[in-house]
Write a protein that holds these residues in place. Structure first.
Motif, PDB file in Angstrom:
ATOM      1  N   UNK A 188       0.877  -1.171   0.000  1.00  0.00           N
ATOM      2  CA  UNK A 188       0.000   0.000   0.000  1.00  0.00           C
ATOM      3  C   UNK A 188       0.912   1.217   0.000  1.00  0.00           C
ATOM      4  N   UNK A 189       0.895   1.961  -1.081  1.00  0.00           N
ATOM      5  CA  UNK A 189       1.774   3.126  -1.201  1.00  0.00           C
ATOM      6  C   UNK A 189       1.009   4.422  -1.085  1.00  0.00           C
ATOM      7  N   UNK A 190       1.606   5.407  -0.448  1.00  0.00           N
ATOM      8  CA  UNK A 190       0.991   6.732  -0.348  1.00  0.00           C
ATOM      9  C   UNK A 190       1.994   7.808  -0.748  1.00  0.00           C
ATOM     10  N   UNK A 191       1.469   8.913  -1.224  1.00  0.00           N
ATOM     11  CA  UNK A 191       2.210  10.156  -1.354  1.00  0.00           C
ATOM     12  C   UNK A 191       1.585  11.145  -0.394  1.00  0.00           C
ATOM     13  N   UNK A 192       2.422  11.796   0.383  1.00  0.00           N
ATOM     14  CA  UNK A 192       1.919  12.732   1.376  1.00  0.00           C
ATOM     15  C   UNK A 192       2.658  14.057   1.297  1.00  0.00           C
ATOM     16  N   UNK A 220       7.335  16.487  -0.326  1.00  0.00           N
ATOM     17  CA  UNK A 220       6.564  15.311  -0.705  1.00  0.00           C
ATOM     18  C   UNK A 220       7.310  14.045  -0.277  1.00  0.00           C
ATOM     19  N   UNK A 221       6.602  13.165   0.457  1.00  0.00           N
ATOM     20  CA  UNK A 221       7.203  11.921   0.929  1.00  0.00           C
ATOM     21  C   UNK A 221       6.431  10.723   0.374  1.00  0.00           C
ATOM     22  N   UNK A 222       7.161   9.614   0.173  1.00  0.00           N
ATOM     23  CA  UNK A 222       6.582   8.376  -0.328  1.00  0.00           C
ATOM     24  C   UNK A 222       6.745   7.307   0.747  1.00  0.00           C
ATOM     25  N   UNK A 223       5.643   6.660   1.146  1.00  0.00           N
ATOM     26  CA  UNK A 223       5.696   5.636   2.175  1.00  0.00           C
ATOM     27  C   UNK A 223       4.898   4.412   1.733  1.00  0.00           C
ATOM     28  N   UNK A 224       5.310   3.250   2.233  1.00  0.00           N
ATOM     29  CA  UNK A 224       4.664   1.987   1.861  1.00  0.00           C
ATOM     30  C   UNK A 224       4.401   1.140   3.099  1.00  0.00           C
ATOM     31  N   UNK A 225       3.331   0.349   3.010  1.00  0.00           N
ATOM     32  CA  UNK A 225       2.986  -0.624   4.038  1.00  0.00           C
ATOM     33  C   UNK A 225       2.760  -1.979   3.390  1.00  0.00           C
ATOM     34  N   UNK A 226       3.241  -3.030   4.024  1.00  0.00           N
ATOM     35  CA  UNK A 226       2.890  -4.376   3.588  1.00  0.00           C
ATOM     36  C   UNK A 226       1.446  -4.660   3.956  1.00  0.00           C
ATOM     37  N   UNK A 227       0.660  -5.099   2.967  1.00  0.00           N
ATOM     38  CA  UNK A 227      -0.738  -5.472   3.198  1.00  0.00           C
ATOM     39  C   UNK A 227      -1.027  -6.750   2.422  1.00  0.00           C
ATOM     40  N   UNK A 230      -4.697  -8.899  -1.832  1.00  0.00           N
ATOM     41  CA  UNK A 230      -6.093  -8.838  -2.278  1.00  0.00           C
ATOM     42  C   UNK A 230      -6.915  -7.817  -1.492  1.00  0.00           C
ATOM     43  N   UNK A 231      -6.260  -7.062  -0.628  1.00  0.00           N
ATOM     44  CA  UNK A 231      -6.972  -6.066   0.180  1.00  0.00           C
ATOM     45  C   UNK A 231      -7.522  -4.959  -0.716  1.00  0.00           C
ATOM     46  N   UNK A 232      -8.534  -4.282  -0.215  1.00  0.00           N
ATOM     47  CA  UNK A 232      -9.169  -3.180  -0.938  1.00  0.00           C
ATOM     48  C   UNK A 232      -8.715  -1.871  -0.311  1.00  0.00           C
ATOM     49  N   UNK A 233      -8.281  -0.920  -1.146  1.00  0.00           N
ATOM     50  CA  UNK A 233      -7.812   0.356  -0.618  1.00  0.00           C
ATOM     51  C   UNK A 233      -8.912   1.077   0.151  1.00  0.00           C
ATOM     52  N   UNK A 234     -10.176   0.742  -0.141  1.00  0.00           N
ATOM     53  CA  UNK A 234     -11.290   1.363   0.578  1.00  0.00           C
ATOM     54  C   UNK A 234     -11.275   0.999   2.059  1.00  0.00           C
ATOM     55  N   UNK A 235     -10.585  -0.079   2.403  1.00  0.00           N
ATOM     56  CA  UNK A 235     -10.491  -0.495   3.808  1.00  0.00           C
ATOM     57  C   UNK A 235      -9.475   0.325   4.589  1.00  0.00           C
ATOM     58  N   UNK A 236      -8.748   1.188   3.891  1.00  0.00           N
ATOM     59  CA  UNK A 236      -7.651   1.896   4.530  1.00  0.00           C
ATOM     60  C   UNK A 236      -7.935   3.404   4.557  1.00  0.00           C
ATOM     61  N   UNK A 237      -8.454   3.853   5.670  1.00  0.00           N
ATOM     62  CA  UNK A 237      -8.624   5.297   5.866  1.00  0.00           C
ATOM     63  C   UNK A 237      -7.258   5.925   6.109  1.00  0.00           C
ATOM     64  N   UNK A 258       6.628  12.333  10.674  1.00  0.00           N
ATOM     65  CA  UNK A 258       5.851  13.562  10.480  1.00  0.00           C
ATOM     66  C   UNK A 258       4.716  13.282   9.493  1.00  0.00           C
ATOM     67  N   UNK A 259       3.504  13.545   9.901  1.00  0.00           N
ATOM     68  CA  UNK A 259       2.332  13.318   9.063  1.00  0.00           C
ATOM     69  C   UNK A 259       2.042  14.533   8.178  1.00  0.00           C
ATOM     70  N   UNK A 260       1.201  14.296   7.171  1.00  0.00           N
ATOM     71  CA  UNK A 260       0.725  15.355   6.292  1.00  0.00           C
ATOM     72  C   UNK A 260      -0.460  14.832   5.510  1.00  0.00           C
ATOM     73  N   UNK A 261      -1.104  15.667   4.730  1.00  0.00           N
ATOM     74  CA  UNK A 261      -2.243  15.235   3.913  1.00  0.00           C
ATOM     75  C   UNK A 261      -1.807  14.175   2.890  1.00  0.00           C
ATOM     76  N   UNK A 262      -2.565  13.097   2.794  1.00  0.00           N
ATOM     77  CA  UNK A 262      -2.317  12.054   1.799  1.00  0.00           C
ATOM     78  C   UNK A 262      -3.079  12.423   0.529  1.00  0.00           C
ATOM     79  N   UNK A 263      -2.361  12.560  -0.600  1.00  0.00           N
ATOM     80  CA  UNK A 263      -3.051  12.947  -1.829  1.00  0.00           C
ATOM     81  C   UNK A 263      -3.026  11.849  -2.892  1.00  0.00           C
ATOM     82  N   UNK A 264      -2.381  10.711  -2.596  1.00  0.00           N
ATOM     83  CA  UNK A 264      -2.456   9.558  -3.493  1.00  0.00           C
ATOM     84  C   UNK A 264      -2.214   8.295  -2.685  1.00  0.00           C
ATOM     85  N   UNK A 265      -3.018   7.255  -2.957  1.00  0.00           N
ATOM     86  CA  UNK A 265      -2.795   5.978  -2.297  1.00  0.00           C
ATOM     87  C   UNK A 265      -3.346   4.853  -3.163  1.00  0.00           C
TER      88      UNK A 265
END
Length: 395
Positions: A188-192, A220-227, A230-237, A258-265
């Protein structure tokens, strides 16, 4: 239309090949099924090997890369709540980990190629390959998806069109062997939009699963989580994502994310894949058309760069001296490096990801492996050497 080398795909492989051929005085035409905006806007990983950086500079397209990249001297492995730095710069005799997003590489390559007058046909449809075992292979396509059918007659064709493109299937099924491993987890990748939390990349093995922290810019930071793959991105707020990242990246020393607004996941699956051979008749595969690596080892773009460096040398030898030996050995030379990169990527993936099917014994072996590569200089040198990129061998 007529050209010397027809290139299918305007990703890193196709563009880097076209630039090298231009420098050698060899004509090429690129056909790409996406628009220019689409290829320049696709966000992907951006860790470059030293050899890829050197190639960009040799081609005269590395000026922005050298100004805007992050040149890291190492990276960090975290496990059991503690960080362990791998000093790549010292362990490899002065090499760096270069962080520069792939879409920025593509922007630089497209801009320079168009300014040179290079032919790139974007937004084409119905791409097909013909007469690959003849003296004049052909690429057929429709400009702007629904336009008139075009035919590009070539001396050679480079299939740089990714895993789902038409080039690899053009090799008769009976002549190719495909090797594949599907991993049971995804990323699960995000851009924040957030400040830098760490000056270097962090790879974390945690009881709850793997996490990766990298940077794209000062903002801009890029972070990833192992999930689960078959998971659905809708399950990840956003709150759930940040909670997991904090848990998996925390240390006993009090690291602060440091957190920030997530604009892509989004969630991507992970696989290893190799096609053998990488050539048939006048067709040569390069990059993801021929091989896929899990992103843990940061080898995808870099393998594409090494493929097309060898292919360009082979084409140069043919056009300048009429020699075909390098082209005939293309598969053998490329796959020697590809399989080493596949090995390293699989080692990194299995060492860092939490496999919940493992027994307690296997979990302790995984932690022992992490302890070994961070405490043994010999193991750290091997890890660093593979991470920055093995030498490109042309013999």
């Amino acid at each position: 239309m007529r050209t010397q080398v027809g290139i299918i795909g305007a990703g890193p492989a196709g563009l880097l090949l076209s630039h090298q051929l231009h420098q050698m005085g060899i004509e090429s035409v690129i056909v790409e099924n996406r628009t220019q905006a689409e290829i320049e806007g696709t966000i992907r990983a951006g860790v470059l090997e030293q050899g890829t950086v050197d190639l960009m500079n040799r081609l005269g397209v590395g000026s922005r890369l050298m100004k805007e990249s992050y040149f890291h001297e190492g990276f960090e492995l975290r496990f059991k709540g503690k960080g362990h730095r791998i000093n790549v710069h010292e362990l490899t005799g002065g090499k760096y980990v270069t962080v520069y997003a792939q879409h920025e590489v593509i922007k630089d390559l497209v801009d320079a190629r168009l300014r040179q007058g290079g032919a790139i046909h974007f937004n084409v449809g119905e791409v097909s390959l013909h007469d690959l075992d003849s003296e004049l292979p052909k690429i057929r396509f429709r400009q702007d998806k629904e336009g008139e059918l075009q035919e590009l007659v070539c001396d050679y064709i480079a299939g740089c069109d990714g895993f789902h493109g038409p080039s690899r299937p053009a090799i008769p099924h009976s002549l190719r062997t495909e090797y594949q491993k599907i991993y049971p987890f995804g990323w699960l990748g995000i851009l924040t939009e957030a400040p830098v939390s760490s000056p270097e990349l962090i790879y974390s093995n945690h009881e709850r699963g793997f996490a990766l922290l990298s940077t794209r810019s000062s903002k801009i930071q890029r972070l990833y989580l192992q999930v689960d793959a078959k998971d659905d991105i809708a399950n990840w707020s956003d709150d759930r994502i940040w909670s997991e990242l904090h848990n998996r990246l925390e240390t006993k020393e009090g690291f602060r994310l440091i957190e920030g607004p997530i604009f892509q996941k989004g969630i991507v699956s992970m696989r290893s894949f190799v096609c053998d051979p990488m050539q048939y008749g006048k067709l040569f595969l390069a990059g993801d058309a021929a091989h896929i690596v899990p992103p843990t080892g940061a080898k995808g773009l870099n393998l594409a760069a090494s493929d097309v460096q060898y292919l360009a040398r082979g084409l140069d030898a043919y056009y300048k001296r009429g020699q075909t030996e390098l082209l005939e050995r293309y598969t053998d030379v490329c796959l020697r490096r590809v399989w080493k990169a596949e090995r390293f990527s699989m080692v990194m993936t299995t060492m860092l990801h939490r496999n919940h099917d493992h027994s307690p014994f296997e979990r302790q072996i995984q932690l022992a492996e992490l302890d070994y590569v961070t405490s043994s200089r010999a193991a750290s040198v091997s890890l660093a050497e593979n991470y920055v990129g093995l030498p490109m061998e042309y013999h």
